[in-house]
Design an enzyme around this catalytic site. Structure first.
Site, PDB file in Angstrom:
ATOM      1  N   SER A   1      10.801  19.750  39.791  1.00  0.00           N
ATOM      2  CA  SER A   1       9.622  20.044  38.807  1.00  0.00           C
ATOM      3  C   SER A   1       8.960  21.446  38.735  1.00  0.00           C
ATOM      4  O   SER A   1       8.790  21.824  37.684  1.00  0.00           O
ATOM      5  CB  SER A   1       8.555  19.071  39.310  1.00  0.00           C
ATOM      6  OG  SER A   1       8.013  19.343  40.436  1.00  0.00           O
ATOM      7  N   GLU A   2       8.903  22.284  39.778  1.00  0.00           N
ATOM      8  CA  GLU A   2       8.782  23.663  39.734  1.00  0.00           C
ATOM      9  C   GLU A   2       9.533  24.514  40.664  1.00  0.00           C
ATOM     10  O   GLU A   2       9.729  23.951  41.507  1.00  0.00           O
ATOM     11  CB  GLU A   2       7.044  23.867  39.656  1.00  0.00           C
ATOM     12  CG  GLU A   2       6.525  23.306  38.590  1.00  0.00           C
ATOM     13  CD  GLU A   2       5.586  22.196  38.585  1.00  0.00           C
ATOM     14  OE1 GLU A   2       4.942  21.670  37.476  1.00  0.00           O
ATOM     15  OE2 GLU A   2       5.741  21.661  39.521  1.00  0.00           O
ATOM     16  N   THR A   3       9.536  25.605  40.282  1.00  0.00           N
ATOM     17  CA  THR A   3      10.125  26.820  41.148  1.00  0.00           C
ATOM     18  C   THR A   3       9.092  27.846  40.937  1.00  0.00           C
ATOM     19  O   THR A   3       8.689  28.271  39.838  1.00  0.00           O
ATOM     20  CB  THR A   3      11.562  27.189  40.850  1.00  0.00           C
ATOM     21  OG1 THR A   3      12.354  25.865  41.050  1.00  0.00           O
ATOM     22  CG2 THR A   3      12.046  28.106  41.703  1.00  0.00           C
TER      23      THR A   3
END
Length: 280
Positions: free
Chosen positions: A46-48
């Site tokens: 979903s996020e990095t």
């Protein structure tokens, strides 16, 4: 090519591998926008996030937050996960608390028992949801008007629209139409019934977000921050509570919410699961 330290952490987890995973690349000052975006797309989480040297006075570090599709000015579980990695790598804050620089400005993060908590950023958009928007979202969720207790904009960066429904079981049973919700960021909340659901949490949360491909996020700090500002302010929730999220996805997310004289704080546990190097 550039080699950086890499960590993958589990955020808001009440049990191992039951929170929201986050990839963190540290010492990323040598990477350009294209490399960051490509790596986040490849990781497909979903996020990095990418840790960089700060550019604003008072900040301890700077973070850039990418989904597989775009860069975000702020997100909650990336804030806690990035701070956890920065501290684990020997970061020492300038003051008592950690100050993170991100696209939304400076965010304070404090130690919260065994975990961390961030200060909820101000809402960029609040207030009632227009009838047309509400109708579109309810149709996409498969909700009738009599099932919705209240609705409010709770946008602190990602564009969240919040809905409260009557019952946790009803919330967990929803199977939204991802096509109908394309382009929306929708958060839903429902109260737990202590007699039926137990006392591990007081509210259940679900989050649906994305562009053309809407997905359900396992545990969402930014949404919980926006919901807390609305629910506590409107008297729909007490000043302190625990929210459960990710149940439908087989996760056990637990988000600690507390309001004090300094504002609203969103906290939870973060654990490192993978540590090594990445070459880009």
């Amino acid at each position: 090519m550039t080699t950086c330290a890499f960590h993958q952490v589990d955020v808001f987890a009440a049990a191992p591998l039951k929170g929201n995973p986050l990839a963190v690349v540290a010492g990323a000052d040598g990477l350009d926008d294209g490399q960051m975006a490509a790596f986040a797309n490849w990781m497909n989480l979903s996020e990095t996030t990418f840790l960089l040297k700060p550019t604003r006075p008072g900040a301890d570090y700077r973070v850039r937050i990418f989904t597989p599709e775009e860069e975000l000015p702020f997100a909650g579980h990336p804030t806690l996960g990035s701070c956890h990695v920065w501290l684990a790598m020997g970061g020492v804050p300038l003051g008592r608390d950690v100050v993170q620089e991100c696209g939304a400005g400076l965010v304070t993060v404090r130690r919260d028992g065994d975990g961390l908590a961030f200060a909820a950023p101000p809402l960029r958009r609040a207030g009632p949801v227009g009838a047309s928007d509400l109708e579109t979202v309810m149709r996409g969720l498969g909700l009738s008007a009599d099932r919705v207790v209240a609705a409010n904009w709770v946008d602190n960066g990602p564009g969240w629209l919040g809905l409260m429904v009557r019952d946790r079981a009803e919330l967990l049973a929803l199977r939204p139409d991802s096509q109908a919700l394309a382009g929306w960021a929708v958060g839903l909340v429902a109260p737990w019934d202590a007699a039926r659901d137990g006392d591990a949490a007081q509210f259940e949360v679900r989050a649906f977000t994305g562009g053309a491909a809407v997905f359900e996020d396992p545990v969402t700090g930014s949404l919980n921050a926006g919901l807390a500002a609305w629910l506590i302010g409107a008297g729909l929730a007490p000043p302190s509570y625990v929210a459960s999220q990710g149940t439908v996805l087989g996760r056990m997310g637990r988000v600690r919410v507390a309001r004090d004289e300094a504002g609203i704080w969103i906290g939870g546990e973060t654990v490192t699961r993978i540590a090594g190097q990445v070459t880009l």
